[in-house]
Scaffold this motif. Sequence first.
Motif, PDB file in Angstrom:
ATOM      1  N   LEU A 105       0.822  -1.203   0.000  1.00 57.92           N
ATOM      2  CA  LEU A 105       0.000   0.000   0.000  1.00 57.92           C
ATOM      3  C   LEU A 105       0.862   1.262   0.000  1.00 57.92           C
ATOM      4  O   LEU A 105       0.569   2.221  -0.714  1.00 57.92           O
ATOM      5  N   GLY A 106       1.938   1.262   0.782  1.00 62.00           N
ATOM      6  CA  GLY A 106       2.823   2.429   0.818  1.00 62.00           C
ATOM      7  C   GLY A 106       3.439   2.728  -0.534  1.00 62.00           C
ATOM      8  O   GLY A 106       3.471   3.886  -0.977  1.00 62.00           O
ATOM      9  N   ASN A 107       3.901   1.699  -1.208  1.00 60.64           N
ATOM     10  CA  ASN A 107       4.515   1.885  -2.506  1.00 60.64           C
ATOM     11  C   ASN A 107       3.487   2.329  -3.542  1.00 60.64           C
ATOM     12  O   ASN A 107       3.738   3.233  -4.345  1.00 60.64           O
ATOM     13  N   LEU A 108       2.321   1.708  -3.527  1.00 61.29           N
ATOM     14  CA  LEU A 108       1.272   2.097  -4.472  1.00 61.29           C
ATOM     15  C   LEU A 108       0.840   3.536  -4.239  1.00 61.29           C
ATOM     16  O   LEU A 108       0.605   4.289  -5.195  1.00 61.29           O
ATOM     17  N   ALA A 109       0.719   3.915  -2.980  1.00 66.17           N
ATOM     18  CA  ALA A 109       0.310   5.287  -2.664  1.00 66.17           C
ATOM     19  C   ALA A 109       1.289   6.296  -3.264  1.00 66.17           C
ATOM     20  O   ALA A 109       0.871   7.305  -3.855  1.00 66.17           O
ATOM     21  N   VAL A 110       2.584   6.019  -3.134  1.00 69.46           N
ATOM     22  CA  VAL A 110       3.595   6.924  -3.689  1.00 69.46           C
ATOM     23  C   VAL A 110       3.481   6.968  -5.212  1.00 69.46           C
ATOM     24  O   VAL A 110       3.554   8.039  -5.820  1.00 69.46           O
ATOM     25  N   GLN A 111       3.273   5.823  -5.833  1.00 65.20           N
ATOM     26  CA  GLN A 111       3.141   5.797  -7.295  1.00 65.20           C
ATOM     27  C   GLN A 111       1.966   6.635  -7.774  1.00 65.20           C
ATOM     28  O   GLN A 111       2.008   7.201  -8.863  1.00 65.20           O
ATOM     29  N   TYR A 112       0.931   6.724  -6.951  1.00 65.91           N
ATOM     30  CA  TYR A 112      -0.240   7.517  -7.317  1.00 65.91           C
ATOM     31  C   TYR A 112      -0.167   8.940  -6.773  1.00 65.91           C
ATOM     32  O   TYR A 112      -1.149   9.667  -6.814  1.00 65.91           O
ATOM     33  N   GLU A 132       2.405  10.834  -0.654  1.00 69.61           N
ATOM     34  CA  GLU A 132       3.641  10.528   0.070  1.00 69.61           C
ATOM     35  C   GLU A 132       3.459  10.548   1.583  1.00 69.61           C
ATOM     36  O   GLU A 132       4.427  10.545   2.335  1.00 69.61           O
ATOM     37  N   GLY A 133       2.232  10.552   2.048  1.00 69.97           N
ATOM     38  CA  GLY A 133       1.947  10.638   3.481  1.00 69.97           C
ATOM     39  C   GLY A 133       2.571   9.540   4.315  1.00 69.97           C
ATOM     40  O   GLY A 133       2.961   9.770   5.457  1.00 69.97           O
ATOM     41  N   TYR A 134       2.675   8.349   3.746  1.00 68.86           N
ATOM     42  CA  TYR A 134       3.293   7.245   4.500  1.00 68.86           C
ATOM     43  C   TYR A 134       4.801   7.436   4.686  1.00 68.86           C
ATOM     44  O   TYR A 134       5.371   6.957   5.662  1.00 68.86           O
ATOM     45  N   LEU A 135       5.443   8.097   3.729  1.00 63.44           N
ATOM     46  CA  LEU A 135       6.901   8.180   3.753  1.00 63.44           C
ATOM     47  C   LEU A 135       7.434   8.903   4.982  1.00 63.44           C
ATOM     48  O   LEU A 135       8.470   8.522   5.535  1.00 63.44           O
ATOM     49  N   ASN A 136       6.763   9.962   5.392  1.00 64.93           N
ATOM     50  CA  ASN A 136       7.268  10.766   6.508  1.00 64.93           C
ATOM     51  C   ASN A 136       6.322  10.768   7.700  1.00 64.93           C
ATOM     52  O   ASN A 136       6.424  11.643   8.565  1.00 64.93           O
ATOM     53  N   ALA A 137       5.431   9.805   7.755  1.00 62.39           N
ATOM     54  CA  ALA A 137       4.448   9.773   8.837  1.00 62.39           C
ATOM     55  C   ALA A 137       5.125   9.505  10.181  1.00 62.39           C
ATOM     56  O   ALA A 137       6.070   8.725  10.278  1.00 62.39           O
ATOM     57  N   GLU A 138       4.635  10.169  11.198  1.00 59.60           N
ATOM     58  CA  GLU A 138       5.153   9.977  12.558  1.00 59.60           C
ATOM     59  C   GLU A 138       4.890   8.543  13.027  1.00 59.60           C
ATOM     60  O   GLU A 138       5.696   7.942  13.715  1.00 59.60           O
ATOM     61  N   PHE A 139       3.740   7.995  12.666  1.00 59.02           N
ATOM     62  CA  PHE A 139       3.401   6.604  12.958  1.00 59.02           C
ATOM     63  C   PHE A 139       3.199   5.925  11.614  1.00 59.02           C
ATOM     64  O   PHE A 139       2.447   6.400  10.778  1.00 59.02           O
ATOM     65  N   GLY A 140       3.911   4.827  11.374  1.00 59.04           N
ATOM     66  CA  GLY A 140       3.840   4.186  10.066  1.00 59.04           C
ATOM     67  C   GLY A 140       3.835   2.678  10.151  1.00 59.04           C
ATOM     68  O   GLY A 140       3.683   2.081  11.218  1.00 59.04           O
ATOM     69  N   LYS A 141       4.023   2.059   9.003  1.00 58.91           N
ATOM     70  CA  LYS A 141       3.983   0.600   8.894  1.00 58.91           C
ATOM     71  C   LYS A 141       4.964  -0.079   9.851  1.00 58.91           C
ATOM     72  O   LYS A 141       4.676  -1.136  10.385  1.00 58.91           O
ATOM     73  N   ALA A 142       6.115   0.534  10.066  1.00 59.90           N
ATOM     74  CA  ALA A 142       7.112  -0.063  10.954  1.00 59.90           C
ATOM     75  C   ALA A 142       6.619  -0.149  12.404  1.00 59.90           C
ATOM     76  O   ALA A 142       7.092  -0.973  13.178  1.00 59.90           O
ATOM     77  N   ASN A 143       5.649   0.689  12.767  1.00 60.16           N
ATOM     78  CA  ASN A 143       5.124   0.703  14.131  1.00 60.16           C
ATOM     79  C   ASN A 143       4.002  -0.314  14.357  1.00 60.16           C
ATOM     80  O   ASN A 143       3.538  -0.477  15.477  1.00 60.16           O
ATOM     81  N   ALA A 148      -9.120   5.407  -2.991  1.00 63.35           N
ATOM     82  CA  ALA A 148      -8.553   6.328  -3.982  1.00 63.35           C
ATOM     83  C   ALA A 148      -7.795   5.568  -5.069  1.00 63.35           C
ATOM     84  O   ALA A 148      -7.935   5.878  -6.262  1.00 63.35           O
ATOM     85  N   ILE A 149      -7.035   4.577  -4.673  1.00 62.19           N
ATOM     86  CA  ILE A 149      -6.282   3.783  -5.658  1.00 62.19           C
ATOM     87  C   ILE A 149      -7.246   3.010  -6.551  1.00 62.19           C
ATOM     88  O   ILE A 149      -7.051   2.936  -7.772  1.00 62.19           O
ATOM     89  N   HIS A 150      -8.288   2.457  -5.959  1.00 64.59           N
ATOM     90  CA  HIS A 150      -9.290   1.736  -6.758  1.00 64.59           C
ATOM     91  C   HIS A 150      -9.888   2.653  -7.827  1.00 64.59           C
ATOM     92  O   HIS A 150     -10.004   2.264  -9.000  1.00 64.59           O
ATOM     93  N   GLU A 151     -10.258   3.865  -7.440  1.00 64.87           N
ATOM     94  CA  GLU A 151     -10.839   4.797  -8.409  1.00 64.87           C
ATOM     95  C   GLU A 151      -9.866   5.097  -9.548  1.00 64.87           C
ATOM     96  O   GLU A 151     -10.266   5.184 -10.713  1.00 64.87           O
ATOM     97  N   GLN A 152      -8.590   5.247  -9.221  1.00 64.42           N
ATOM     98  CA  GLN A 152      -7.587   5.493 -10.262  1.00 64.42           C
ATOM     99  C   GLN A 152      -7.410   4.262 -11.148  1.00 64.42           C
ATOM    100  O   GLN A 152      -7.258   4.383 -12.372  1.00 64.42           O
ATOM    101  N   ASN A 153      -7.434   3.086 -10.557  1.00 60.44           N
ATOM    102  CA  ASN A 153      -7.280   1.855 -11.335  1.00 60.44           C
ATOM    103  C   ASN A 153      -8.449   1.659 -12.299  1.00 60.44           C
ATOM    104  O   ASN A 153      -8.253   1.186 -13.424  1.00 60.44           O
ATOM    105  N   VAL A 154      -9.651   2.022 -11.880  1.00 56.44           N
ATOM    106  CA  VAL A 154     -10.816   1.942 -12.762  1.00 56.44           C
ATOM    107  C   VAL A 154     -10.583   2.839 -13.985  1.00 56.44           C
ATOM    108  O   VAL A 154     -10.837   2.435 -15.129  1.00 56.44           O
ATOM    109  N   LYS A 155     -10.080   4.050 -13.747  1.00 60.03           N
ATOM    110  CA  LYS A 155      -9.807   4.973 -14.855  1.00 60.03           C
ATOM    111  C   LYS A 155      -8.727   4.430 -15.787  1.00 60.03           C
ATOM    112  O   LYS A 155      -8.825   4.555 -17.010  1.00 60.03           O
TER     113      LYS A 155
END
Length: 199
Positions: free
Chosen positions: A104-111, A114-125, A152-159
């Motif tokens: 999800l983090g990688n897909l979000a960046v591709q779309y 970038e909120g996951y990249l610098n989030a105070e609480f993230g996947k590592a937590n 949001a990703i689903h909507e973009q994938n539909v397009k």
Amino acid sequence: NRIYTIQFAITQDEAFLVPLYHKDTPFTPKELEYIIGDLKDFFEDNDNDFHIYVNAKFDLTVLKDQLKLQHYCAEVVDILAEMFALDENGKFIETVSGEYEFSLGNLAVQYGFEGYLNAEFGKANRKNFGDADLSSPAVIQYCCYDVVLPLAIHEQNVKIAETIGYKKWLQVVRWEIGDTIHAFTELEHEGALVDVPYL
């Protein structure tokens, strides 16, 4: 395993975080029993066309186990399956987030998110999520990202599927891959009867 929280999003503008068996839950055991019953009823019988997940097999297995579901009524749309159906070779592309291609983090960046990249609480937590402070805006934001971004990703994938002329893409995702996810979930949760003479 316990479901610490469950999150829902119906639109990209609104998400709900329900603390269940988390240390910060405001609910009494009796209230939790009621909520769990309502969740069970919802997942077993609703009018939704489909539910959107990331790694649905994991989530469905946990839901079946923890909520004691007899049946999961909605079709499943997994954005990982969507990505695979759009381009099965995508998994070989170098990632932009340090995670595997279809995370999800990688897909979000591709779309463009970038909120996951610098989030105070993230996947590592996540491994210590039971100890996280649910009153923390960073934790709430992380939980909400996890249900709003798949929409949001689903909507973009539909397009994208429409743009490239892949007319049966959503059917492939829902009816072929989604049904397979349901079957694998059932196998993982319940096992499968095997005809011993044919082994």
